[in-house]
Design an enzyme around this catalytic site. Sequence first.
Site, short mmCIF file in Angstrom:
data_model
loop_
_atom_site.label_atom_id
_atom_site.label_comp_id
_atom_site.label_asym_id
_atom_site.label_seq_id
_atom_site.Cartn_x
_atom_site.Cartn_y
_atom_site.Cartn_z
N GLU A 63 -30.93 -4.05 -7.07
CA GLU A 63 -29.93 -3.00 -6.81
C GLU A 63 -29.86 -2.71 -5.30
O GLU A 63 -29.98 -1.56 -4.86
CB GLU A 63 -30.23 -1.74 -7.63
N GLU A 121 -30.78 -6.01 -16.20
CA GLU A 121 -31.00 -4.64 -16.70
C GLU A 121 -29.82 -4.27 -17.58
O GLU A 121 -28.68 -4.28 -17.13
CB GLU A 121 -31.14 -3.63 -15.55
O1 AHR Z 1 -34.36 0.81 -15.49
C1 AHR Z 1 -34.39 1.99 -14.76
C2 AHR Z 1 -33.75 1.86 -13.39
O2 AHR Z 1 -32.38 1.63 -13.54
C3 AHR Z 1 -34.21 0.71 -12.53
O3 AHR Z 1 -35.35 1.02 -11.82
C4 AHR Z 1 -33.06 0.51 -11.60
O4 AHR Z 1 -32.96 -0.82 -11.14
C5 AHR Z 1 -31.86 0.96 -12.41
O5 AHR Z 1 -31.05 1.81 -11.71
#
Ligand code: AHR
Length: 520
Positions: free
Chosen positions: A201, A324
């Site tokens: 991110e 994710e």
């Molecule tokens: O999964 C939780 C968080 O969500 C992670 O740390 C981040 O990459 C995303 O924003």
Amino acid sequence: MKRVKKLLAFLLLSGMISSVMADDNSTVNGQIVIHADQPRGTINRNIYGQFSEHLGRCIYEGIWVGEDSPIPNTRGIRNDVVAALKQLNVPVLRWPGGCFADEYHWKDGIGPRDKRPKMINTHWGGVVEDNSFGTHEFLDLCEQVGCEPYICGNVGSGTPQEMMEWVEYMTSDADSPMANLRRANGHKEPWKVRYFGVGNESWGCGGNMRPEFYSDNFRRYNTFVKNYGTNRVYRIACGSNGDDTNWTSVVMANVGNRMNGLSLHYYTIPSGNWGKKGPATQFSEGEWFSTLRRALEMGELVQRHSAIMDKTDPQKRIGMIVDEWGVWYDVEPGTNPGFLYQQNTLRDALVAGVTLNIFNDHCDRVKMANIAQLVNVLQSMILTDKERMLLTPTYHVFEMYKVHQDATLLPIELSAPDYKRDEKAIPSLHASASRDKAGRVHLSVINLDPHRDAQISVKVAGAQTGTITGRILTATTMDAHNTFDHPDAVKPAPFTGFERKGEEIAITLPSKSVVMLEIQ
Ligand code: AHR
């Protein structure tokens, strides 16, 4: 006659007649044709991957209890959790973050545990991280589970040298400083680490970069991620936040030729509002519907980003890595807001099912996905409470769906009416099919409607069919879930709601259910 009219008038007034009419309507009628003679590529097993971050009680308590814990463990890692994960055939596990990755300095997590420096986990509750779970412990976890590691490197606050040395430490067999440090810490042989993420991110918690700046950072950091010995690194660049197609365009144009994979992050928030997302249990049908509607948006996102990737990578050499994804609710009342602990219900099982069907369907581009997260955080497989552990409905879907791993995708045609609410519509049925190496066809099919059963006629075109068996995951309420006192409230059961009718298989799929059918 007069009495019949009177009765009709009474039924109309009392509202009973409308429920009789609804009953007439109370079945979803659908058709599925599985084109067994038109195989469309392999469903990469890594689509069924997992993610574990130093966040809340995922690593500590959920996985790592330490060697001196009364909870049965192997070298500090919980035996019950490892045993449950083995049943899933977890192919790949991402670590150490998430946002944590861009603040993580790997050298703090090696060597004698009592000498490891501490740090503050600024993203997740501001707790003190004592680094007792580090590189050796993570790679031991992967070996115990039988999965491949996927390590996310620190671009946000780390240096290229730090990243280079980490890869050398893990994978080099040379008589070199980092390989010797690993040996001194008790691991003679190098590990194989194939998957390596260059930042997480980077548009947000990983450095708030613009895509042009990240592209230049990727060029720089990636230069120092070396292939030692026979280890070949699959380089994963940071991809877009949801529908940020500009990020994908810029990064693909600038560094597409240097990467093997590009990530994508998308979370399902029932309300669409990060401030008040909605509860994990005790939700309304409106929230059930909006959660599934937003989960289905994954299909559009994958298509949109894939179309951009096609412009410079029509051969689909670069994998889309959805590292994710999952549902994100308000935390359970009374728990630390920074720990992201949430219950997991039948609704989440359906979200997992439709998302995995989507990834299967796009297996020409989606080469890996990692649900967030493994234990005690967001859409978990497992919840723990001290020595107790439970398997969530999402776990059960992953277990039922493992038959799709490395199988050949079979295209399907599905027709069914929509499930409508508040002038919005989503499909009432969702499915995916594959053929495994032994020739068995698997159909995962979901009834998203929480009230109406479905009558589905299934045809397998281009193949003879023999024995049929099935498993089902369902419950009587939308928010049915497992608790530590009732850990088996939601679990798969044998499915017998099908019969052969000539060339067709007639299935009765209960409302709000996930079914895996095996057709030999
Ligand atoms: O999964 C939780 C968080 O969500 C992670 O740390 C981040 O990459 C995303 O924003």
